[in-house]
Design an enzyme around this catalytic site. Structure first.
Site, short mmCIF file in Angstrom:
data_model
loop_
_atom_site.label_atom_id
_atom_site.label_comp_id
_atom_site.label_asym_id
_atom_site.label_seq_id
_atom_site.Cartn_x
_atom_site.Cartn_y
_atom_site.Cartn_z
N ASP A 269 5.08 8.31 4.05
CA ASP A 269 6.04 7.41 4.70
C ASP A 269 7.48 7.78 4.36
O ASP A 269 7.73 8.63 3.51
CB ASP A 269 5.75 5.95 4.29
CG ASP A 269 5.50 5.80 2.79
OD1 ASP A 269 5.84 6.72 2.03
OD2 ASP A 269 4.97 4.75 2.38
N ASN B 194 1.03 -6.22 -2.75
CA ASN B 194 0.47 -7.03 -1.66
C ASN B 194 -0.66 -6.30 -0.93
O ASN B 194 -1.06 -6.69 0.15
CB ASN B 194 1.57 -7.43 -0.67
CG ASN B 194 2.18 -6.23 0.06
OD1 ASN B 194 1.82 -5.08 -0.22
ND2 ASN B 194 3.09 -6.48 0.97
N HIS C 167 -0.50 -3.17 0.20
CA HIS C 167 -0.11 -2.20 1.22
C HIS C 167 -0.46 -0.78 0.79
O HIS C 167 -0.56 -0.46 -0.39
CB HIS C 167 1.36 -2.34 1.64
CG HIS C 167 2.38 -1.81 0.69
ND1 HIS C 167 3.54 -2.50 0.41
CD2 HIS C 167 2.47 -0.67 -0.02
CE1 HIS C 167 4.27 -1.80 -0.42
NE2 HIS C 167 3.65 -0.69 -0.71
N GLU D 230 1.83 -2.65 5.88
CA GLU D 230 1.88 -3.99 5.30
C GLU D 230 0.68 -4.81 5.78
O GLU D 230 0.03 -4.45 6.78
CB GLU D 230 3.18 -4.69 5.76
CG GLU D 230 4.46 -3.98 5.31
CD GLU D 230 4.79 -4.21 3.84
OE1 GLU D 230 3.88 -4.55 3.04
OE2 GLU D 230 5.96 -4.03 3.47
C1 GLP Z 1 5.95 2.07 -2.03
C2 GLP Z 1 5.28 3.23 -1.31
C3 GLP Z 1 3.77 3.18 -1.46
C4 GLP Z 1 3.41 2.93 -2.90
C5 GLP Z 1 3.96 1.60 -3.34
C6 GLP Z 1 3.59 1.22 -4.76
O1 GLP Z 1 6.08 0.94 -1.27
N1 GLP Z 1 5.62 3.30 0.07
O2 GLP Z 1 3.21 4.38 -0.99
O3 GLP Z 1 2.02 2.97 -3.08
O4 GLP Z 1 5.36 1.69 -3.24
O5 GLP Z 1 4.59 1.62 -5.64
P1 GLP Z 1 4.47 1.75 -7.18
O6 GLP Z 1 3.51 2.85 -7.44
O7 GLP Z 1 5.85 2.09 -7.64
O8 GLP Z 1 4.00 0.44 -7.68
#
Ligand code: GLP
Length: 270
Positions: free
Chosen positions: A69, A141, A143, A148
């Site tokens: 993304d 959440n 995702h 989302e």
């Molecule tokens: C972002 C990314 C996701 C990732 C998520 C969790 O939103 N787009 O791909 O999995 O964060 O982040 P973290 O690993 O920092 O908790």
């Protein structure tokens, strides 16, 4: 689905790196494709992969990396754009040539340009032969990428609005929530499911609820990460804190022990 629970985040990183190396080498392709996630979760894994590269167990010179993304509307070269993050965290330490890193295009000036960029990204991914191993983190959440809750289970790369929760969670990388973009371009859940192997890494108690919903809840757009249950080769590598709400823990541990025994006997890496 394979669920591996390890005592510490450091062990999660080491084990996850074995899963990646095994998947990329096992793909037997001259130009294997690694699916890349951002966020904090995969950072230890990337450091372990850098060790594997240094030790000669992995060579990404001819590989391709495809990001999950990208934010919409950040200035080119913005340090928090996922392209820049992956150039820093993956290309440099792992020896993946920058021109072999592909990131969805969030620079489109209007919706039509963003939609065209998303379609082009799907074609590029298909042209590269698809993803061999897709690294995934999970949002609090549920995702996946930036899919989302409510995202269609068969969705493809497209523009999405970020939820307030995600913008607040990611505000730590910016000067406050207001600075976090409101939109992104993300691979869809259908795109993610096309990868040959999915690898979820999660650590910490803040992920426990999302992990339990993803791995043991219903397959549902309300928890986008639950699509892992639909995939034939999905591996979740978790630390104790992230795994603490799992109900079937005993079974996972017994299966993992059996696998380790079997793989040792057949002298496979994991
Ligand atoms: C972002 C990314 C996701 C990732 C998520 C969790 O939103 N787009 O791909 O999995 O964060 O982040 P973290 O690993 O920092 O908790």
């Amino acid at each position: 689905m394979e669920v591996l629970v390890l005592p510490t985040p450091a062990e999660v990183a080491r084990r996850a790196a074995e899963v990646v190396v095994d998947g990329l080498v096992g793909a037997g392709r001259p130009e294997p494709v690694l699916g890349l996630a951002t966020g904090s979760s995969p950072l230890g894994l990337y450091a372990e992969l850098a060790n594997a590269v240094a030790a000669g167990r992995l060579d990404l010179t001819h590989a391709r990396g495809f990001a999950l993304d990208e934010y919409v509307g950040l200035t080119p070269g913005h340090p928090q754009s996922y392209r820049e993050v992956l150039l820093r965290e993956v290309c440099a330490p792992l020896g993946l040539p920058p021109e072999r890193l592909h990131v969805p295009d969030g620079s489109g000036v209007d919706e039509a340009a963003l939609v065209a960029g998303a379609a082009a990204y799907e074609r590029l991914l298909e042209g590269a032969g698809g993803v061999d191993v897709q690294i995934l983190g999970i949002g609090a959440n549920g995702h996946l990428g930036f899919n989302e809750p409510g995202s269609a289970l068969s969705s493809r790369t497209r523009v999405k609005r970020l939820s307030d929760r995600t913008r607040a969670d990611n505000a730590r990388f910016f000067d406050g929530t207001e600075e976090v973009p409101t939109h992104c371009v993300t691979q869809g859940l259908g795109t993610v499911l096309d990868a040959r192997r999915l690898l979820l890494v999660a650590s910490g108690v803040a992920k426990a609820e999302a992990v339990a919903a993803a791995l043991e809840g219903p397959l549902s757009a309300s928890c986008p990460a639950s699509v892992l249950q639909w995939h034939a080769d999905a591996v979740a590598v978790l630390d104790e804190d992230a795994a603490r709400l799992l109900r079937n823990r005993h079974y996972y541990d017994a299966s993992a022990a059996g696998l380790a025994e079997r793989h040792t006997r057949s002298s496979k890496a994991w």
